[in-house]
Design a protein around this motif. Structure first.
Motif, PDB file in Angstrom:
ATOM      1  N   UNK A  13       0.840  -1.188   0.000  1.00 29.38           N
ATOM      2  CA  UNK A  13       0.000   0.000   0.000  1.00 29.38           C
ATOM      3  C   UNK A  13       0.878   1.243   0.000  1.00 29.38           C
ATOM      4  N   UNK A  14       0.487   2.271  -0.775  1.00 32.63           N
ATOM      5  CA  UNK A  14       1.290   3.486  -0.773  1.00 32.63           C
ATOM      6  C   UNK A  14       1.157   4.213   0.566  1.00 32.63           C
ATOM      7  N   UNK A  15       2.084   5.100   0.902  1.00 25.41           N
ATOM      8  CA  UNK A  15       1.960   5.875   2.146  1.00 25.41           C
ATOM      9  C   UNK A  15       0.661   6.685   2.165  1.00 25.41           C
ATOM     10  N   UNK A  16       0.246   7.094   3.342  1.00 18.39           N
ATOM     11  CA  UNK A  16      -0.982   7.886   3.485  1.00 18.39           C
ATOM     12  C   UNK A  16      -0.889   9.151   2.641  1.00 18.39           C
ATOM     13  N   UNK A  17      -1.960   9.436   1.913  1.00 18.01           N
ATOM     14  CA  UNK A  17      -1.994  10.629   1.073  1.00 18.01           C
ATOM     15  C   UNK A  17      -1.236  10.482  -0.233  1.00 18.01           C
ATOM     16  N   UNK A  18      -0.789   9.266  -0.549  1.00 14.51           N
ATOM     17  CA  UNK A  18      -0.025   9.024  -1.766  1.00 14.51           C
ATOM     18  C   UNK A  18      -0.724   7.971  -2.622  1.00 14.51           C
ATOM     19  N   UNK A  19      -0.301   7.883  -3.866  1.00 18.02           N
ATOM     20  CA  UNK A  19      -0.844   6.888  -4.790  1.00 18.02           C
ATOM     21  C   UNK A  19       0.233   6.524  -5.800  1.00 18.02           C
ATOM     22  N   UNK A  20       0.100   5.316  -6.368  1.00 20.56           N
ATOM     23  CA  UNK A  20       0.992   4.921  -7.448  1.00 20.56           C
ATOM     24  C   UNK A  20       0.475   5.527  -8.751  1.00 20.56           C
ATOM     25  N   UNK A  21       1.378   6.123  -9.522  1.00 18.85           N
ATOM     26  CA  UNK A  21       1.003   6.694 -10.813  1.00 18.85           C
ATOM     27  C   UNK A  21       1.830   6.036 -11.910  1.00 18.85           C
ATOM     28  N   UNK A  22       1.161   5.704 -13.005  1.00 16.72           N
ATOM     29  CA  UNK A  22       1.808   5.076 -14.153  1.00 16.72           C
ATOM     30  C   UNK A  22       2.118   6.124 -15.203  1.00 16.72           C
ATOM     31  N   UNK A  23       3.162   5.863 -15.982  1.00 17.39           N
ATOM     32  CA  UNK A  23       3.611   6.830 -16.980  1.00 17.39           C
ATOM     33  C   UNK A  23       3.996   6.127 -18.276  1.00 17.39           C
ATOM     34  N   UNK A  24       3.699   6.773 -19.396  1.00 21.22           N
ATOM     35  CA  UNK A  24       4.271   6.375 -20.676  1.00 21.22           C
ATOM     36  C   UNK A  24       5.593   7.127 -20.842  1.00 21.22           C
ATOM     37  N   UNK A  25       6.599   6.426 -21.357  1.00 19.21           N
ATOM     38  CA  UNK A  25       7.902   7.043 -21.628  1.00 19.21           C
ATOM     39  C   UNK A  25       7.983   7.375 -23.120  1.00 19.21           C
ATOM     40  N   UNK A  26       7.707   8.644 -23.445  1.00 20.84           N
ATOM     41  CA  UNK A  26       7.770   9.104 -24.838  1.00 20.84           C
ATOM     42  C   UNK A  26       9.166   9.644 -25.132  1.00 20.84           C
ATOM     43  N   UNK A  27      10.118   8.752 -25.302  1.00 22.18           N
ATOM     44  CA  UNK A  27      11.478   9.172 -25.622  1.00 22.18           C
ATOM     45  C   UNK A  27      12.094  10.040 -24.552  1.00 22.18           C
ATOM     46  N   UNK A  28      11.861   9.700 -23.289  1.00 27.44           N
ATOM     47  CA  UNK A  28      12.429  10.469 -22.180  1.00 27.44           C
ATOM     48  C   UNK A  28      11.456  11.446 -21.556  1.00 27.44           C
ATOM     49  N   UNK A  29      10.359  11.740 -22.224  1.00 30.76           N
ATOM     50  CA  UNK A  29       9.312  12.600 -21.674  1.00 30.76           C
ATOM     51  C   UNK A  29       8.210  11.730 -21.110  1.00 30.76           C
ATOM     52  N   UNK A  30       7.913  11.917 -19.831  1.00 31.17           N
ATOM     53  CA  UNK A  30       6.936  11.059 -19.168  1.00 31.17           C
ATOM     54  C   UNK A  30       5.527  11.632 -19.324  1.00 31.17           C
ATOM     55  N   UNK A  31       4.608  10.785 -19.778  1.00 31.02           N
ATOM     56  CA  UNK A  31       3.206  11.159 -19.995  1.00 31.02           C
ATOM     57  C   UNK A  31       2.338  10.317 -19.063  1.00 31.02           C
TER      58      UNK A  31
END
Length: 250
Positions: A181-199
């Motif tokens: 479980x993430x820490x209180x007040x936090x969440x896991x976020x997923x990202x696409x890696x567009x050539x070094x730029x995270x989306x």
């Protein structure tokens, strides 16, 4: 239908998406194809787990809210028939009838408010269930796609992750195992890696240690994905070091 075509129907069969003629033909093929039989069994199990993951349980407070609303409604008094005689006595007897009518109208208005509230509650629940079912179908489509490819890796917090990519669907899914479980007040976020730029590819909203999540948005030009710990509402860009960065399979 040719045998190569039948091999591609395992996902559709597991999700009951074949018409009767296709289903009958595929089941004849299934009896003679151990590879397809094994794949159908695995996909059916995955679909079952996905169904459990998106099932909805009514909130505990719902019954209490409904009962509280019911107890605040005014009870209707017994109806008093109007007298046929005229005069002051009849007028006095008609007065309770008028009060009864007013009480009926007030109660009807109050009950109408409860009905509207209950209708809105049901509509919201149906909308949430429909959205969950739509996402589950999209996730199943990625996991069962004929061109689905996977790659796995370890997360820095000890969990493991697998990314499933379907180029034909232009979508990707992330399967986590042992995710704390993430820490209180936090969440896991997923990202696409567009050539070094995270989306951003969405948040993991469930606290389950093992789960499958469809990344929000299309793969596009992304060559990989990452996962970070962010504030509960998510971030526009990563604010912490990634728990993992994984390249998409070729």
């Amino acid at each position: 239908m040719t045998t190569p075509e039948l091999h591609t129907l395992t996902g559709a069969y597991a999700l009951h998406a074949l018409d009767p003629a296709e289903r009958a033909e595929f089941e004849r093929h299934l009896r003679a194809c151990p590879a397809c039989a094994q794949e159908v069994a695995e996909l059916s199990a995955t679909a079952g787990r996905l169904g459990l993951a998106v099932s909805l349980t009514p909130p505990d407070a719902l019954k209490e809210r409904v009962m509280r609303a019911v107890t605040t409604e005014r009870q209707l008094p017994p109806a008093v028939p109007a007298a046929s005689r005229t005069g002051s006595g009849a007028g006095r007897r008609r007065a309770p009838a008028r009060w009864a009518l007013a009480a009926c109208l007030a109660a009807a208005a109050g009950l109408g408010g409860v009905a509207v509230w209950q209708h809105e509650e049901v509509q919201d629940a149906r909308a949430q269930a429909q959205a969950a079912q739509d996402q589950a179908r999209e996730l199943a489509a990625v996991l069962s796609a004929p061109d689905a490819r996977t790659t796995s890796g370890k997360l820095s917090d000890g969990a493991s992750g697998t990314v499933v990519v379907s180029r034909s669907q232009d979508r990707a899914a992330f399967i986590a195992s042992g995710l704390p479980k993430p820490p209180a007040g936090k969440a896991y976020q997923l990202w696409f890696d567009d050539g070094g730029t995270m989306r951003s590819a969405g948040l993991i909203t469930s606290s389950a240690a093992t789960q499958s999540v469809l990344l929000h948005g299309h793969i596009g030009r992304a060559s990989g994905m990452g996962i970070t710990v962010e504030p509960a509402g998510g971030s526009a860009s990563p604010t912490t070091n990634p728990l993992a960065l994984m390249d998409f399979p070729a």
